[in-house]
Motif scaffolding. Structure first.
Motif, short mmCIF file in Angstrom:
data_model
loop_
_atom_site.label_atom_id
_atom_site.label_comp_id
_atom_site.label_asym_id
_atom_site.label_seq_id
_atom_site.Cartn_x
_atom_site.Cartn_y
_atom_site.Cartn_z
N ARG A 93 -4.01 5.68 -9.28
CA ARG A 93 -3.41 5.81 -7.94
C ARG A 93 -3.81 7.14 -7.31
N LEU A 94 -4.07 7.09 -6.02
CA LEU A 94 -4.42 8.31 -5.28
C LEU A 94 -3.31 9.35 -5.43
N VAL A 135 0.85 -1.19 0.00
CA VAL A 135 0.00 0.00 0.00
C VAL A 135 0.89 1.24 0.00
N GLU A 136 0.68 2.09 -0.98
CA GLU A 136 1.48 3.30 -1.13
C GLU A 136 1.08 4.33 -0.08
N GLU A 137 2.06 4.91 0.59
CA GLU A 137 1.79 5.99 1.54
C GLU A 137 1.58 7.28 0.76
N VAL A 138 0.50 7.99 1.05
CA VAL A 138 0.22 9.25 0.38
C VAL A 138 0.10 10.34 1.43
N ALA A 182 -9.10 12.81 -1.03
CA ALA A 182 -8.76 11.45 -0.60
C ALA A 182 -9.98 10.75 0.01
N ASP A 235 -12.12 2.90 -3.19
CA ASP A 235 -10.90 2.09 -3.06
C ASP A 235 -11.26 0.85 -2.24
N ASP A 238 -11.33 7.34 -1.45
CA ASP A 238 -11.29 6.14 -0.60
C ASP A 238 -12.61 5.36 -0.61
N THR A 259 -6.01 -0.14 -1.25
CA THR A 259 -4.64 -0.09 -1.78
C THR A 259 -4.25 1.28 -2.32
N LYS A 260 -5.09 2.30 -2.05
CA LYS A 260 -4.86 3.67 -2.57
C LYS A 260 -4.93 3.69 -4.10
N THR A 261 -5.73 2.78 -4.66
CA THR A 261 -5.99 2.77 -6.10
C THR A 261 -7.47 2.50 -6.32
#
Length: 201
Positions: free
Chosen positions: A72-73, A6-9, A20, A27, A24, A31-33
């Motif tokens: 991706r977010l 999971v990508e940190e944003v 966001a 999502d 979300d 997974t922030k996508t």
């Protein structure tokens, strides 16, 4: 990035947090996508009113080319901040809507018939699909007269969100808080030319 990672944003302000939050909702895997087919729904969920062609343009700009079919977010937030700052896809004002209805109602009756409205919504401009048309007819058509009394409809349609909930006003606040850009760097030759010009006067 690994598929299950999971990508940190980092979210830097209220506008990014609002974007966001709406993102979300779609999502589903956390997974922030999101699926690229949800882009239009997310943009409209922010209070924007893009056409389908504009949704396609946004989709093209934000698609994750390393993972096609997804967004991706981290990519979506800066692009969304940009179009909000530019006031793109902003909803029409009541005055603009009324002017449009007056144009369609050339005889000045104060209403459009259901048949006339169906023709306009399916054959002019960007046509509504059947679900969109059914939803509009259910909300807009007076069942007793089978017409759309458009001034009443506009009043029902219009909702002024509180200032802290209006995404465009929030964007304006964030933009106003940004520091001004640094002055452009000047070449030494430009500086010397200015000095010569000042000395000559």
């Amino acid at each position: 990035m690994e598929e299950d990672e999971v990508e940190e944003v980092q979210l830097n302000n209220d506008l990014e947090r609002k974007i966001a939050d709406v993102f979300d909702v779609f999502d589903h895997a956390g997974t922030k996508t999101i699926d690229i087919r949800e882009v239009g729904t997310v943009v409209r969920g922010l209070g924007c009113c893009p056409t389908e062609a504009e949704v396609q343009e946004i989709t093209f700009k934000v698609e994750d080319h390393s993972n096609p079919g997804n967004v991706r977010l981290a990519t979506f937030i800066p692009y969304a901040c940009q179009f909000l700052a530019e006031h793109k896809y902003e909803p029409a004002t009541p005055e603009q809507l009324l002017e449009a209805f007056h144009t369609l109602d050339s005889e000045g009756y104060g209403y459009l018939t259901k048949d006339n409205l169906i023709t306009l919504m399916t054959q002019a401009g960007e046509p509504f699909n059947q679900d969109e048309l059914d939803e509009m007819l259910e909300l807009a058509i007076d069942p007793h007269t089978n017409t759309l009394p458009y001034e009443y409809y506009i009043n029902q349609l219009m909702f002024e969100p509180p200032e802290d909930k209006d995404i465009y006003k929030l964007s304006d606040i964030i933009e106003a808080e940004k520091p001004p850009p640094p002055p452009p760097t000047r070449r030494m030759s430009e500086f010397m030319a200015e000095m010569e010009s000042e000395m000559a006067t």
